[in-house]
Scaffold this active site. Sequence first.
Site: not given
Lengths: 441, 441
Positions: A47, A166, A326
């Site tokens: 990919e 597959r 924070h």
Amino acid sequence: MSDSFQKVTEASGTGSASVFSNPYGPNPSDFLSNVGNFQIIESTLREGEQFANAFFTTEKKIEIAKALDDFGVDYIELTSPVASEQSRADCEAICKLGLKAKILTHIRCHMDDARVAVETGVDGVDVVIGTSSFLRQYSHGKDMNYISKQAVEVIEFVKSKGLEIRFSSEDSFRSDLVDLLNIYKTVDKIGVNRIGIADTVGCANPRQVYELVRTLKSVISSSTDIECHFHDDTGCAVANAYTALEGGARLIDTCVLGIGERNGIVPLGALMARMIVSAPDYVKSKYNLKKLRDIETLVAEAVQVNIPFNNPITGFCAFTHKAGIHAKAILANPSTYEILNPHDFGMTRYIHFANRLTGWNAIKSRVDQLDLHLTDDECKEVTAKIKKLGDIRQLNIDDVDSIIKDYHVEVNTPAVKVVNKDNKDIDELDINEPAAKKQRN
Amino acid sequence: MSDSFQKVTEASGTGSASVFSNPYGPNPSDFLSNVGNFQIIESTLREGEQFANAFFTTEKKIEIAKALDDFGVDYIELTSPVASEQSRADCEAICKLGLKAKILTHIRCHMDDARVAVETGVDGVDVVIGTSSFLRQYSHGKDMNYISKQAVEVIEFVKSKGLEIRFSSEDSFRSDLVDLLNIYKTVDKIGVNRIGIADTVGCANPRQVYELVRTLKSVISSSTDIECHFHDDTGCAVANAYTALEGGARLIDTCVLGIGERNGIVPLGALMARMIVSAPDYVKSKYNLKKLRDIETLVAEAVQVNIPFNNPITGFCAFTHKAGIHAKAILANPSTYEILNPHDFGMTRYIHFANRLTGWNAIKSRVDQLDLHLTDDECKEVTAKIKKLGDIRQLNIDDVDSIIKDYHVEVNTPAVKVVNKDNKDIDELDINEPAAKKQRN
């Protein structure tokens, strides 16, 4: 409350709690869940090769394959050997490396491709065919009967060679559900190792994915695994992977930095971020997380992109805390504003204190780092100075450090006291000497 | 099949189909869904200011606020006016711009902050307090009774000034559910416009979000909206926003490019990508999507980051198609491999044909673009040449174009035929003249 709280603290949110007692872990009602038992099919060399900028030389492919193997991915998927002569040669070369990861190649559901694939030395073959109406009309033009027949032939051929197989549909979320279930049932009966579902266009959403996986699990035999391939066009790829695992899928396709067609698929790093929160023991024992940054850098350089500023884990600000509240809490306990522990990935935390949103706790921490000694009140006072300058322009650490150091010199120079022999109130003094007369404690 | 297929084609996957006939749209079983009726609270000028690199001058804040207003966001949220003197002045300046979007400021649940906030000219105040055990111990150190009491006081005060009020917990997904429901029920009874849930550390997953939203909907009155704030540490922010809307939440907090603490929150652009697929009519009629790229560029420059290569919609490769089979189908019908229409965002599609994965359909399309004339067989032949060179090195468009043009000259030069007077077979000829003797058709 405080009991359960202590338990969570001990595990640092991502710590050693067992999977089923982890509140961010697998949902106990998902009895088919593979959240704590998933595998990765790493597809950067397949990919990822379809990413716009990708051109991998043989050497680069081998380097990437070895890095992925070191990281601990379960499978490495390679471009079809029929794509080009070099693609075939590279596939053969990687098969000969003797990696721990199993090597797969990805082909069209066609005997011409299958015959070439089984000769390359791969451990398994990933077969794909478009089942959506779109692809059937505009891509290969074949009907479902033809697809079934072709699938059976290819699957039996690959199995006869002793390789893993597959079968995946393409664009599964735009395919007719009855067609899909029919073909999966057919190939499952012949016997495949995995069936794949693919969100080829990136349209799927998480609950839809969960439903499809659950439905598939009820149609196929329990020994057949489900593999998922999610594109990220609509920003849901990682979440879709997660709900797929919740529903009982076992394998997720990833690419380093998510590279692939268009804006790509599930990024390896982002999946790690998701999964370490949900299945910390499994992820930390299985994958070599400290290698993540190196692999991302390797691939980013190979395809000439920058690692996105907001990349999970390795983005430059992934562990940077800025706002005053924070920073204060992070200094007391990092788990307050962190679900990921940067050290798990060989990264470090950074408190951004050089800005107008800073708070005195962050500045006090910096004062300590500089090995200076100021009281809380003095820290608050120097913080006010820093915020004032931060309103005027962007600050850097040197700015803050020199404000702190100057201030420290002021409050620690007894000579100033002598100068003020007229006993003037502190507020009347020059603003550069405000704390000079204050009581130290 | 072909009937339903035609319908989808007509809508181009993201087209004009009504929300409830759209297969990627709201699930009809989600009867509280706001997927087709959501609002955006844009927080680039609050959460975004907490991004490591952010330092916005007053002028830049105004420029960003105007751009967001042009885009059509429903609310613009600003940094607390007590953060610094300039923060207060900037808040007042933006309130005076007379934008269509409502202006909010975001404060701690404290009367000191509330008194300053209501004097700035904002349309509403977003109040937040940490309800998780972590935050209660390490941040503010207060118990739930104290939190409730403080919340009631602040809410009644803001309401008395005729402003909108939101009460949000912080770190909602690590808060005790009973505590959460108790406090939301309390503030709902006093009457708030919105209650907020926040995944402050980015640990939540989509189905968990859906469940929490559904549970909350059963506790609060139907006139109270739910607003959601999702951090993206584990890559699920966009998907969490989506399932929250499915469950009945109404408002999503976003930032341009997702900037915020650590790696930020739901990106405005990614949310648009998700929502246009699910509610195309609503999104296209409400938001000025063609402005997205400009806003992202504006903010990226202001905080000195690059737009991530894989950014949804505006990433450089978001609409680039590379593999041969993808390119072939896209040329026949873009919906085959695109769920988003680039033209909706003022972007264009790009077929990447200069690589070894290319197919002859993509090359034929390029041949047509060049206004040359080759038969299908000739296109296949020239494609083989291109793939061969693509195996050796990275190609650019000029490479491909010159191969095509050279080839075109060869097959269209009758003189070559005369040279080959010995009637040699084509295979025996120099490789540079392979098609010379072929029959044109």
